[in-house]
Design a protein around this motif. Structure first.
Motif, mmCIF file in Angstrom:
data_model
loop_
_atom_site.group_PDB
_atom_site.id
_atom_site.type_symbol
_atom_site.label_atom_id
_atom_site.label_comp_id
_atom_site.label_asym_id
_atom_site.label_seq_id
_atom_site.Cartn_x
_atom_site.Cartn_y
_atom_site.Cartn_z
ATOM 1 N N GLU A 1 4.987 -2.097 -16.575
ATOM 2 C CA GLU A 1 4.389 -3.374 -16.212
ATOM 3 C C GLU A 1 5.392 -4.520 -16.258
ATOM 4 O OE1 GLU A 1 0.006 -4.200 -17.138
ATOM 5 O OE2 GLU A 1 1.104 -5.110 -18.778
ATOM 6 N N VAL A 2 6.213 -4.549 -17.298
ATOM 7 C CA VAL A 2 7.156 -5.656 -17.467
ATOM 8 C C VAL A 2 8.272 -5.615 -16.437
ATOM 9 C CG1 VAL A 2 6.701 -5.948 -19.926
ATOM 10 C CG2 VAL A 2 8.440 -4.311 -19.184
ATOM 11 N N ASP A 3 8.426 -4.477 -15.740
ATOM 12 C CA ASP A 3 9.492 -4.348 -14.749
ATOM 13 C C ASP A 3 9.075 -4.858 -13.373
ATOM 14 O OD1 ASP A 3 11.030 -3.020 -16.689
ATOM 15 O OD2 ASP A 3 10.095 -1.097 -16.182
ATOM 16 N N LEU A 4 7.786 -5.129 -13.182
ATOM 17 C CA LEU A 4 7.292 -5.493 -11.855
ATOM 18 C C LEU A 4 7.794 -6.865 -11.429
ATOM 19 C CD1 LEU A 4 3.532 -4.402 -11.930
ATOM 20 C CD2 LEU A 4 5.420 -3.259 -10.774
ATOM 21 N N GLN A 5 8.104 -6.969 -10.145
ATOM 22 C CA GLN A 5 8.346 -8.280 -9.567
ATOM 23 C C GLN A 5 7.031 -9.055 -9.578
ATOM 24 O OE1 GLN A 5 11.273 -9.556 -8.421
ATOM 25 N NE2 GLN A 5 12.324 -7.711 -9.139
ATOM 26 N N HIS A 6 7.110 -10.356 -9.819
ATOM 27 C CA HIS A 6 5.879 -11.147 -9.894
ATOM 28 C C HIS A 6 5.067 -11.033 -8.608
ATOM 29 C CE1 HIS A 6 3.302 -14.746 -9.809
ATOM 30 N NE2 HIS A 6 3.265 -14.584 -11.113
ATOM 31 N N TRP B 1 -0.133 -8.427 -8.138
ATOM 32 C CA TRP B 1 -1.516 -8.370 -7.661
ATOM 33 C C TRP B 1 -1.781 -7.096 -6.875
ATOM 34 C CZ3 TRP B 1 -3.820 -8.068 -2.870
ATOM 35 C CH2 TRP B 1 -5.214 -8.166 -2.890
ATOM 36 N N MET B 2 -0.909 -6.802 -5.906
ATOM 37 C CA MET B 2 -1.145 -5.627 -5.078
ATOM 38 C C MET B 2 -1.020 -4.345 -5.891
ATOM 39 S SD MET B 2 -2.173 -4.872 -2.161
ATOM 40 C CE MET B 2 -1.963 -6.459 -1.387
ATOM 41 N N ALA B 3 -0.116 -4.332 -6.852
ATOM 42 C CA ALA B 3 0.002 -3.164 -7.725
ATOM 43 C C ALA B 3 -1.307 -2.937 -8.470
ATOM 44 C CB ALA B 3 1.148 -3.360 -8.716
ATOM 45 N N GLY B 4 -1.927 -4.026 -8.916
ATOM 46 C CA GLY B 4 -3.198 -3.905 -9.623
ATOM 47 C C GLY B 4 -4.286 -3.301 -8.765
ATOM 48 N N VAL B 5 -4.330 -3.680 -7.488
ATOM 49 C CA VAL B 5 -5.329 -3.125 -6.571
ATOM 50 C C VAL B 5 -5.192 -1.610 -6.502
ATOM 51 C CG1 VAL B 5 -6.071 -3.005 -4.157
ATOM 52 C CG2 VAL B 5 -5.492 -5.221 -5.172
ATOM 53 N N TYR B 6 -3.972 -1.149 -6.258
ATOM 54 C CA TYR B 6 -3.770 0.291 -6.067
ATOM 55 C C TYR B 6 -3.863 1.067 -7.378
ATOM 56 C CZ TYR B 6 -2.515 -0.556 -1.229
ATOM 57 O OH TYR B 6 -2.561 -0.907 0.094
ATOM 58 N N LEU B 7 -3.410 0.484 -8.471
ATOM 59 C CA LEU B 7 -3.508 1.183 -9.755
ATOM 60 C C LEU B 7 -4.961 1.353 -10.173
ATOM 61 C CD1 LEU B 7 -0.542 -0.442 -11.709
ATOM 62 C CD2 LEU B 7 -0.715 1.944 -10.972
ATOM 63 N N MET B 8 -5.779 0.333 -9.937
ATOM 64 C CA MET B 8 -7.198 0.455 -10.258
ATOM 65 C C MET B 8 -7.857 1.548 -9.420
ATOM 66 S SD MET B 8 -8.452 -1.362 -12.662
ATOM 67 C CE MET B 8 -8.137 -2.779 -13.692
ATOM 68 N N LEU B 9 -7.533 1.581 -8.137
ATOM 69 C CA LEU B 9 -8.083 2.631 -7.279
ATOM 70 C C LEU B 9 -7.621 4.012 -7.738
ATOM 71 C CD1 LEU B 9 -7.706 0.972 -3.767
ATOM 72 C CD2 LEU B 9 -9.844 1.731 -4.792
ATOM 73 N N LEU B 10 -6.355 4.112 -8.113
ATOM 74 C CA LEU B 10 -5.827 5.390 -8.590
ATOM 75 C C LEU B 10 -6.598 5.873 -9.815
ATOM 76 C CD1 LEU B 10 -3.707 7.650 -8.534
ATOM 77 C CD2 LEU B 10 -2.201 6.152 -9.864
ATOM 78 N N MET B 11 -6.874 4.963 -10.734
ATOM 79 C CA MET B 11 -7.613 5.348 -11.937
ATOM 80 C C MET B 11 -9.028 5.809 -11.592
ATOM 81 S SD MET B 11 -5.478 4.996 -14.463
ATOM 82 C CE MET B 11 -6.081 4.504 -16.073
ATOM 83 N N ASN C 1 -1.380 7.963 -19.388
ATOM 84 C CA ASN C 1 0.013 7.559 -19.208
ATOM 85 C C ASN C 1 0.134 6.318 -18.325
ATOM 86 O OD1 ASN C 1 0.774 9.691 -20.815
ATOM 87 N ND2 ASN C 1 1.322 11.043 -19.114
ATOM 88 N N TRP C 2 -0.671 6.257 -17.265
ATOM 89 C CA TRP C 2 -0.659 5.061 -16.423
ATOM 90 C C TRP C 2 -1.088 3.842 -17.233
ATOM 91 C CZ3 TRP C 2 1.745 4.301 -12.074
ATOM 92 C CH2 TRP C 2 1.956 5.351 -11.182
#
Length: 663
Positions: free
Chosen positions: A330-335, A339-349, A377-378
């Motif tokens: 998480e801390v490595d993400l570009q600002h 937001w878009m990472a959150g969309v796809y990570l939530m769907l993945l879960m 792990n995610w």
């Protein structure tokens, strides 16, 4: 208008403020969201600018352009108010836009505002009649579209249909929701075919251009190829409005953090409403997820497997585009990517959660274990973005432990999960799961614990929207009454729950479990004819679901029935079949128990991630809210679980012994 067209809670341009809510964040519970201080400071300034824009439109006359700007500013104000948790103010701004669009006789713009208003009502859900009114208005508007116009508004179609699915799931109208799922699935398949056809045309154009580049090409051949190229480009333009050079005829709106190539978008409508609700990949994954949600309770596991695999593959490809691999945290993400990472990570879960549920239902414990470990792990890598998943993972640990026969551990994880969620519905469901685990332990203290959990939920069961909680608590309460030898009262509760489940939910697994319990009650009450009929129906359903524990439960009751009737041949045959099933289940449990992950998952230690520094938390939450609830029926998110989860099978309840005790 800006180059990117109408700005809204669903689209943004390069020079507009980043969106602060995702599909899962947009469907939240009723409490206002707490935004970071930096965001809170930005909103008043943004609203001040937008209000000045509205004042300017008031002096520009009633022309089309002025009204379009008025709609634009109101959509942006609504977005800003959503960030502040001011749902009422947001709806007011959207209503102003809707009225203006109506005065303009602009159907697409009316539909945009109508769906946005429904969206906010689903987020707030303060008055059922208001939500129903918003749904009816969307239906009326969409039905007024001509077929041609509907084809041009594919993004609005998906937006409207998915909102209807969320609404119908929340009120537990699964039969009506299934029609909308079929509609978006058909639309997705049609668009995929169209996209494939475009690829084929482009490939043919490339081939023609390559031939035209030959210096020795004769005049007649060159003329023929040039004419062919012209026809191909006309075909391409008719599909996309894009020439073979790849330049778009109108620069589209886009939102998110990566500018996507043409073809990756599902525009809401023709310009200027050419923003998007979600990226095409996210919408397609959401459609696959919806199909899984409706296929799983029916036992259509092959289709579930295909859609889960398809959805996960789509999401993984999109995550790679955002630079998220197996080691990024998480801390490595570009600002810009948060937001878009959150969309796809939530769907993945969501996909992984469904995979766990399917695998547990089919007693594929090793597969379920692997998917659950992946979820964990995610979460450990993205604890702030995936904070809402903490309680879900804890609940799934309880389901896994329950399926493995570790009822004390299961109860622990269910209780911990109930402490982690703010959702009234999810808390109630987790308490019911814990109660069932306590019932399986089968001692006086555990029965008392089960009653302590069931009682409060049962007393407020009619306050929930829909009937999911009611069907589950009636099942658990019926089982507890059976443990207490209160068979007639148990029969009433279970019969009522079965009727509700059959009429509204349609979950074959829950129906099978209800039938098994009722079959045992009929056996205990010496109604052998009814017991035989009910248990055979339950066994048929359990076989269809590949649900081995429920099959064993039914078979044990059938053995007791044959003993009661003196049918020795049937009894011996049934016992032999039951023995094979028990051996199969024990083998599967043994394989899962050999894994080191087994003890990690069932251990009575709640899941906790490494705490980020305050600075890192502010950085992440500036792009994504931490307060997310994914439970569609209660809070209108991305996904709903089946009313009775895969692991609540009560496989070791000896109802045959209970029946003999009464005799």
């Amino acid at each position: 208008m800006s180059k990117s067209g109408l700005l809204s809670p669903h689209s943004r341009s390069e020079d507009s403020p980043p969106r602060r809510h995702s599909p899962s964040q947009a469907f939240q519970q009723r409490q206002p969201r707490q935004s970071p201080s930096r965001t809170r400071r930005a909103i008043p300034s943004q609203k001040q600018t937008l209000n000045k824009g509205l004042e300017l439109t008031a002096t520009s006359g009633d022309g089309f352009t002025g009204r379009l700007w008025f709609c634009n500013f109101n959509s942006q104000i609504a977005n800003a108010l959503i960030i502040e948790g001011d749902y009422k103010g947001s709806i007011t701004a959207l209503e102003h836009g809707y009225i203006c669009a109506t005065e303009m006789c602009y159907q697409e713009l009316q539909m945009f505002f109508a769906t946005s208003i429904l969206h906010v009502h689903l987020m707030q859900w303060s008055d059922v009649s208001l939500v129903e009114g918003a749904v009816k208005r969307c239906n009326m508007l969409w039905e007024s579209f001509s077929p041609e116009k509907g084809q041009q508004c594919l993004g609005l179609l998906f937006y409207n249909e998915m909102l209807h699915i969320f609404y119908l799931l929340r009120v537990c109208d699964y039969k009506s929701a299934a029609q909308h799922v079929d509609r978006v699935d058909a639309a997705m398949k049609s668009d995929l075919e169209r996209t494939q056809h475009i690829r084929e045309i482009k490939k043919e154009i490339d081939s023609v251009n390559l031939s035209l580049s030959r210096p020795d090409l004769g005049y007649r051949d060159r003329s023929a190829l040039s004419e062919k190229l012209r026809r191909l480009e006309e075909q391409l333009n008719s599909f996309t409005g894009v020439s073979s050079t790849g330049k778009e005829s109108i620069e589209p709106a886009y939102f998110g953090n990566v500018k996507r190539a043409f073809g990756d978008k599902l525009e809401l409508a023709p310009p200027p409403i050419d923003g998007e609700w979600l990226p095409k990949g996210a919408i397609y994954a959401l459609v696959d997820l919806s199909v899984v949600v409706f296929s799983r309770p029916k036992g259509l596991f092959r289709e579930c497997g295909k859609r889960i695999q398809s959805g996960i593959q789509t999401i993984q490809e999109e995550l790679k585009k955002l630079g998220i691999d197996d080691v990024v945290k998480e801390v490595d993400l570009q600002h810009s990517a948060i937001w878009m990472a959150g969309v796809y990570l939530m769907l993945l879960m969501q996909f992984l959660e469904n995979k766990v549920a399917v695998d547990l239902t089919r007693s594929e414990f090793v597969e379920a274990q692997m998917a659950l470990v992946e979820m964990r792990n995610w979460y450990l890598r993205f604890p702030t973005i995936l904070q809402a998943c903490q309680s879900i993972i804890e609940m799934l640990r309880g389901q896994y432990a329950h399926a493995m026969g570790c009822y004390n551990e299961a109860a622990f994880h269910f209780v911990e999960a109930s402490k982690m969620t703010q959702s009234k519905s999810m808390k109630a469901m987790y308490q019911i799961y814990a109660a069932v685990a306590y019932i399986c332990i089968d001692d006086a203290e555990s029965s008392s614990n089960a009653l302590d959990l069931i009682g409060p939920v049962y007393s407020i069961v009619d306050s929930f929207v829909g009937v999911r909680e009611k069907t589950s608590v009636l099942f658990a309460y019926g089982l507890l009454l059976m443990r207490q030898d209160n068979l007639q009262e148990a029969r009433l509760r279970l019969a009522s729950g079965l009727q509700i489940t059959h009429n509204f939910i349609g979950s074959l697994q829950l129906v099978s479990q209800y039938l098994t319990a009722l079959g045992n009650l009929a056996l205990a009450l010496r109604d052998a004819g009814q017991a035989r009929e009910i248990l055979r129906s339950s066994l048929t359903l359990a076989k269809k679901l590949y649900d081995i524990p429920t099959q064993i439960w039914v078979l044990s009751n059938l053995t007791s029935l044959y003993q009661q009737l003196g049918e020795e041949g049937n009894e011996m045959e049934n016992q032999e079949y039951q023995k094979r099933k028990v051996e199969d289940l024990q083998r599967r449990i043994g394989e899962a128990s050999m894994s080191p992950h087994h003890f990690e998952l069932i251990d009575k230690v709640k899941l906790e991630a490494h705490q980020l520094s305050e600075l890192d938390i502010k950085r992440v939450t500036a792009g994504r809210s931490m307060n997310v609830d994914l439970d569609i029926p209660e809070s209108v998110g991305l996904y709903t679980r089946a009313p009775m989860p895969a692991s609540n099978r009560l496989m070791d309840l000896d109802f045959g012994r209970l029946g003999r005790h009464k005799n």
